[in-house]
Each structure stands twice: as C-alpha cells, then as structure tokens.
Scaffold this active site. Structure first.
Site, short mmCIF file in Angstrom:
data_model
loop_
_atom_site.label_atom_id
_atom_site.label_comp_id
_atom_site.label_asym_id
_atom_site.label_seq_id
_atom_site.Cartn_x
_atom_site.Cartn_y
_atom_site.Cartn_z
N PRO A 189 2.83 8.78 -3.97
CA PRO A 189 1.77 7.82 -3.94
C PRO A 189 2.28 6.44 -4.77
CG PRO A 189 0.97 9.74 -4.95
CD PRO A 189 2.47 10.04 -4.47
N HIS A 190 1.80 5.42 -4.13
CA HIS A 190 2.24 4.08 -4.67
C HIS A 190 1.25 2.93 -4.33
CE1 HIS A 190 4.01 4.18 -0.72
NE2 HIS A 190 3.76 2.99 -0.55
N GLY A 191 1.41 2.17 -5.16
CA GLY A 191 0.62 0.41 -5.00
C GLY A 191 0.91 -0.32 -5.97
#
Length: 155
Positions: free
Chosen positions: A66-68
């Site tokens: 998960p990334h952002g």
C-alpha cells in the site's frame, strides 16, 4: 548503500493484528503516524484507501505494498508489517497477504516515489527474501534483513 534506506528500526511490526484489508490499512496508518506525528492518521488512511480503489496493491506471493503521496511529508517513509494471520487483500494472484509494506512519499515526489516502489518490489522478488522475512525472529532481525546491502549491489 542500504537496500531500503527509508526504513528505520521503529518501522518494523512483526505481529500486526488485522482481519480485513480495511483494518490493515487502518493499522498501518496508525503505526505511521506514531513516527510521523505531523501527519493526520485519517488522511493517511484515506490516501491509502483511495489508492486501493484504483486497484489492489496486493502484488502476489502474500505481499501487499500500500502506498500514497501526502502533503506535509518531507521524505520517503517505509514501514513493513508481518501479519499474525493472512488476510484477503484482493491480490493479483488471489492469495491472502501476510506481509504488508507501507510506502509514503511527499506530495511532489514523482520519480522518487516510483523508484522506491520499484526498489521494494525488486527486493521482495529476490530468491529467499520472503521466506527470510516470514522466518525473522524479531523486529531487529527483520530490519537487518531489509536494510543490509545485497551481494548484487555490492559488486
């Protein structure tokens, strides 16, 4: 140079408790904000959730990344979590996830963010790495595994 220089010893969680994808994202957000108090936990969670709506970050073999990108963040931040039990993450291969690698980047980090994602994915594809992550006895051993220089980089 360390393999994952954006990890710190405090950014390793060896027994994350979660029963669903949403709960994993909430727990990762909470752990991140403990180390990045300038960030808002809800904003981190919403950023990760929005990215998941575009498509699962479950890349297969029991791994999710998960990334952002977030305003107010001044550097790359990574956090690795080993889940107590595998959880459905709508992964590309349909397998449940037991390793989650959170990657947060500053809002304006274009190439740097992509480079870090590629670096994580490349490390996790190396033969035996996932097995060693799953077998690491504690957070210190897991941190050492993820930040040591690989033989191919040393050459």
């Amino acid at each position: 140079m360390p393999v994952l220089e954006f990890l710190s010893p405090d950014s390793v969680v060896t027994a994350l408790r979660a029963r669903a994808k949403k709960q994993i994202l909430q727990e990762l957000s909470a752990h991140a904000v403990r180390q990045l108090p300038a960030l808002d936990e809800r904003e981190v969670f919403e950023t990760l959730s929005q990215r998941e709506r575009l498509g699962s970050t479950g890349i297969g073999d029991g791994v999710a990344i998960p990334h952002g990108k977030l305003p107010g963040l001044d550097r790359l931040f990574g956090l690795v979590a080993r889940l107590e039990r595998p959880v459905d993450f709508e992964s590309l291969d349909g397998q449940p996830v037991d390793i989650a690698f959170l990657l947060l980047a500053p809002e304006g980090a274009g190439a740097e963010h992509l480079k870090a994602l590629a670096q994580v994915a490349r490390l996790l594809r190396e033969p035996g790495v996932l097995e060693r992550i799953r077998a690491a006895r504690d957070a210190n051993a897991l941190y050492a595994l993820l930040t040591q220089t690989t033989k191919s980089e040393a050459a």
